[in-house]
Design a protein around this motif. Sequence first.
Motif, short mmCIF file in Angstrom:
data_model
loop_
_atom_site.label_atom_id
_atom_site.label_comp_id
_atom_site.label_asym_id
_atom_site.label_seq_id
_atom_site.Cartn_x
_atom_site.Cartn_y
_atom_site.Cartn_z
N UNK A 29 0.86 -1.19 0.00
CA UNK A 29 0.00 0.00 0.00
C UNK A 29 0.90 1.24 0.00
N UNK A 30 1.11 1.82 -1.17
CA UNK A 30 2.05 2.93 -1.30
C UNK A 30 1.60 4.18 -0.55
N UNK A 31 0.30 4.41 -0.51
CA UNK A 31 -0.23 5.58 0.23
C UNK A 31 0.07 5.44 1.72
N UNK A 32 -0.09 4.22 2.23
CA UNK A 32 0.19 3.97 3.64
C UNK A 32 1.69 4.15 3.93
N UNK A 33 2.54 3.65 3.06
CA UNK A 33 3.98 3.83 3.22
C UNK A 33 4.33 5.31 3.27
N UNK A 34 3.76 6.07 2.35
CA UNK A 34 4.00 7.52 2.32
C UNK A 34 3.60 8.16 3.65
N UNK A 35 2.41 7.83 4.12
CA UNK A 35 1.92 8.40 5.39
C UNK A 35 2.76 7.95 6.58
N UNK A 36 3.19 6.71 6.56
CA UNK A 36 4.01 6.18 7.66
C UNK A 36 5.32 6.95 7.78
N UNK A 37 6.00 7.11 6.65
CA UNK A 37 7.30 7.79 6.68
C UNK A 37 7.14 9.25 7.09
N UNK A 38 6.13 9.91 6.57
CA UNK A 38 5.89 11.31 6.95
C UNK A 38 5.58 11.44 8.45
N UNK A 39 4.96 10.42 9.01
CA UNK A 39 4.58 10.46 10.44
C UNK A 39 5.79 10.42 11.36
N UNK A 40 6.94 9.99 10.84
CA UNK A 40 8.13 9.95 11.69
C UNK A 40 8.75 11.33 11.88
N UNK A 41 8.15 12.35 11.28
CA UNK A 41 8.65 13.71 11.51
C UNK A 41 8.16 14.25 12.85
N UNK A 42 6.86 14.13 13.10
CA UNK A 42 6.27 14.74 14.31
C UNK A 42 6.08 13.74 15.45
N UNK A 43 6.07 12.45 15.14
CA UNK A 43 5.92 11.41 16.17
C UNK A 43 4.66 11.64 17.03
N UNK A 44 3.55 11.88 16.37
CA UNK A 44 2.30 12.10 17.09
C UNK A 44 1.32 10.96 16.85
N UNK A 45 0.39 10.81 17.80
CA UNK A 45 -0.58 9.72 17.74
C UNK A 45 -1.32 9.72 16.40
N UNK A 46 -1.52 8.52 15.86
CA UNK A 46 -2.23 8.37 14.60
C UNK A 46 -3.35 7.36 14.77
N UNK A 47 -4.42 7.55 14.04
CA UNK A 47 -5.55 6.62 14.12
C UNK A 47 -5.18 5.24 13.57
N UNK A 48 -4.18 5.20 12.70
CA UNK A 48 -3.70 3.92 12.18
C UNK A 48 -2.66 3.36 13.15
#
Length: 204
Positions: free
Chosen positions: A102-121
């Motif tokens: 799932x390329x969209x999920x990969x994109x979101x996952x990597x971007x999430x490592x910038x702020x390290x904030x809670x995610x619904x996923x």
Amino acid sequence: MNLKEIYSELLTNIGFRESEIEQNWLDLKKAYSNKSRYYHNLTHINDMVECFEIYADQLKFPNEVLFSIFYHDYVYKSSKKDNELKSAEYAVKILPKETNLNSKLVFDMICATQLHQYNEIEDINWLIDFDLKILARDWNEYQIYFEQIRKEYRIYPDFLYKPGRAKALKHFLEHEFIFQTKSFRDLFEEKARANIEKEILLLT
């Protein structure tokens, strides 16, 4: 398995050809072995992969998480603020056209490592916690970590670096939790907060 074997098996499973795997590994190794990288290198990736292997049975999207681990710091320049975005763009760009990832999920996952904030996923929360586990190491190891970070930011003099680093650390303490999964909170929250508070004292 060593890191290259884990990487190669992953890329085989998600649709890469053998020739592509070897070249991508060489590119990855080159990126993470840049002489300016004292912390954000293959040792950090290996530490995260070890976490992944411990908690893999908790993940709904293990291949996406593992691929994101390998590429989340692919682009890393201490003077830039878009490293995660650039890394995410690169990771998605090299995926084969025929992939079960799932390329969209990969994109979101990597971007999430910038702020390290809670995610619904929840898998994103696991990835974030794997990335931050260093914060809960024993003090002598934590000290090596923040000394490595300082070297990566060596272009900045102390009068700029210290307040910036302290601000970033305080940001972690301002949140109710540093870690996003219950497992990591139970095991590591207290130690991470103690380490961060101790480093802040050294910076002021």
